[in-house]
Design a protein around this motif. Structure first.
Motif, PDB file in Angstrom:
ATOM      1  N   MET A   1      -4.016 -21.295 -30.859  1.00 32.54           N
ATOM      2  CA  MET A   1      -4.224 -21.206 -32.066  1.00 32.54           C
ATOM      3  C   MET A   1      -5.706 -22.067 -32.082  1.00 32.54           C
ATOM      4  SD  MET A   1      -2.340 -22.812 -35.325  1.00 32.54           S
ATOM      5  CE  MET A   1      -0.723 -21.975 -35.033  1.00 32.54           C
ATOM      6  N   SER A   2      -6.608 -21.601 -33.158  1.00 31.99           N
ATOM      7  CA  SER A   2      -7.823 -22.168 -33.325  1.00 31.99           C
ATOM      8  C   SER A   2      -7.898 -23.434 -34.027  1.00 31.99           C
ATOM      9  CB  SER A   2      -8.820 -21.180 -33.658  1.00 31.99           C
ATOM     10  OG  SER A   2      -8.471 -20.839 -35.167  1.00 31.99           O
ATOM     11  N   PRO A   3      -8.751 -24.184 -33.989  1.00 27.48           N
ATOM     12  CA  PRO A   3      -9.024 -25.382 -34.764  1.00 27.48           C
ATOM     13  C   PRO A   3      -8.946 -25.205 -36.257  1.00 27.48           C
ATOM     14  CG  PRO A   3     -10.525 -25.466 -32.908  1.00 27.48           C
ATOM     15  CD  PRO A   3     -10.066 -24.148 -32.999  1.00 27.48           C
ATOM     16  N   ALA A   4      -9.623 -24.101 -36.614  1.00 27.33           N
ATOM     17  CA  ALA A   4      -9.804 -23.637 -38.096  1.00 27.33           C
ATOM     18  C   ALA A   4      -8.340 -23.051 -38.961  1.00 27.33           C
ATOM     19  CB  ALA A   4     -10.647 -22.429 -38.426  1.00 27.33           C
ATOM     20  N   MET A   5      -7.646 -22.289 -37.840  1.00 29.96           N
ATOM     21  CA  MET A   5      -6.413 -22.169 -38.101  1.00 29.96           C
ATOM     22  C   MET A   5      -5.417 -23.308 -38.367  1.00 29.96           C
ATOM     23  SD  MET A   5      -4.689 -19.313 -39.309  1.00 29.96           S
ATOM     24  CE  MET A   5      -5.507 -17.986 -38.631  1.00 29.96           C
ATOM     25  N   LEU A   6      -5.474 -23.939 -37.348  1.00 32.94           N
ATOM     26  CA  LEU A   6      -4.698 -25.352 -37.407  1.00 32.94           C
ATOM     27  C   LEU A   6      -4.766 -26.265 -38.660  1.00 32.94           C
ATOM     28  CD1 LEU A   6      -2.661 -26.789 -36.086  1.00 32.94           C
ATOM     29  CD2 LEU A   6      -4.487 -28.055 -34.891  1.00 32.94           C
ATOM     30  N   LYS A   7      -6.293 -26.260 -39.093  1.00 32.17           N
ATOM     31  CA  LYS A   7      -6.654 -26.955 -40.295  1.00 32.17           C
ATOM     32  C   LYS A   7      -6.106 -26.126 -41.524  1.00 32.17           C
ATOM     33  CE  LYS A   7     -10.573 -29.031 -40.887  1.00 32.17           C
ATOM     34  NZ  LYS A   7     -12.013 -29.123 -41.027  1.00 32.17           N
ATOM     35  N   MET A   8      -6.223 -24.833 -41.482  1.00 35.89           N
ATOM     36  CA  MET A   8      -5.388 -24.187 -42.691  1.00 35.89           C
ATOM     37  C   MET A   8      -4.155 -24.382 -42.864  1.00 35.89           C
ATOM     38  SD  MET A   8      -4.984 -19.800 -43.173  1.00 35.89           S
ATOM     39  CE  MET A   8      -3.680 -20.137 -42.195  1.00 35.89           C
ATOM     40  N   TRP A   9      -3.383 -24.320 -41.650  1.00 38.20           N
ATOM     41  CA  TRP A   9      -1.982 -24.666 -42.049  1.00 38.20           C
ATOM     42  C   TRP A   9      -1.511 -26.131 -42.287  1.00 38.20           C
ATOM     43  CZ3 TRP A   9       1.170 -20.852 -42.799  1.00 38.20           C
ATOM     44  CH2 TRP A   9       0.876 -19.631 -42.248  1.00 38.20           C
ATOM     45  N   ILE A  10      -2.509 -27.053 -41.820  1.00 33.69           N
ATOM     46  CA  ILE A  10      -2.201 -28.479 -42.166  1.00 33.69           C
ATOM     47  C   ILE A  10      -2.653 -28.340 -43.860  1.00 33.69           C
ATOM     48  CG2 ILE A  10      -3.295 -30.855 -42.074  1.00 33.69           C
ATOM     49  CD1 ILE A  10      -3.554 -30.173 -38.927  1.00 33.69           C
ATOM     50  N   SER A  11      -3.704 -27.789 -44.286  1.00 32.48           N
ATOM     51  CA  SER A  11      -4.002 -27.829 -45.822  1.00 32.48           C
ATOM     52  C   SER A  11      -2.896 -27.330 -46.593  1.00 32.48           C
ATOM     53  CB  SER A  11      -5.324 -27.150 -46.073  1.00 32.48           C
ATOM     54  OG  SER A  11      -6.216 -27.760 -45.548  1.00 32.48           O
ATOM     55  N   ILE A  12      -2.120 -26.174 -45.974  1.00 26.12           N
ATOM     56  CA  ILE A  12      -1.285 -25.404 -46.932  1.00 26.12           C
ATOM     57  C   ILE A  12       0.099 -26.262 -46.866  1.00 26.12           C
ATOM     58  CG2 ILE A  12       0.452 -23.483 -46.846  1.00 26.12           C
ATOM     59  CD1 ILE A  12      -2.123 -21.815 -45.955  1.00 26.12           C
ATOM     60  N   SER A  13       0.292 -27.023 -45.900  1.00 25.84           N
ATOM     61  CA  SER A  13       1.503 -27.843 -45.866  1.00 25.84           C
ATOM     62  C   SER A  13       1.272 -28.781 -46.954  1.00 25.84           C
ATOM     63  CB  SER A  13       1.822 -28.190 -44.609  1.00 25.84           C
ATOM     64  OG  SER A  13       0.699 -29.333 -44.067  1.00 25.84           O
ATOM     65  N   ALA A  14       0.032 -29.507 -46.965  1.00 26.53           N
ATOM     66  CA  ALA A  14      -0.122 -30.607 -47.785  1.00 26.53           C
ATOM     67  C   ALA A  14      -0.317 -29.985 -49.345  1.00 26.53           C
ATOM     68  CB  ALA A  14      -1.694 -31.194 -47.547  1.00 26.53           C
TER      69      ALA A  14
END
Length: 66
Positions: A1-14
């Motif tokens: 998983m790319s860092p951008a996709m990981l940041k997206m999922w972290i933002s969605i969880s927030a």
């Protein structure tokens, strides 16, 4: 998983934490009559809101990904 996709999922969880905390605050203020349950749900909701704010703050300050 790319860092951008990981940041997206972290933002969605927030954002999910924020939505859950809004629902919990609504129930704590308008639906529950027991003061202990009102306090516990409000406390959990505010903790979730603070936690999600910290997550979003760090995601925004971490900068763009390449």
């Amino acid at each position: 998983m790319s860092p951008a996709m990981l940041k997206m999922w972290i933002s969605i969880s927030a954002m999910g934490f924020m939505f859950i905390s809004i629902i919990m605050i609504y129930f704590s203020r308008y639906k529950f009559k027991n003061s202990v349950i009102k306090f516990i749900t409000a406390l959990i909701a505010y903790v979730l809101m603070i936690f999600s704010g910290i997550i979003i703050f760090f995601v925004v300050l971490s900068g763009p990904t390449t």
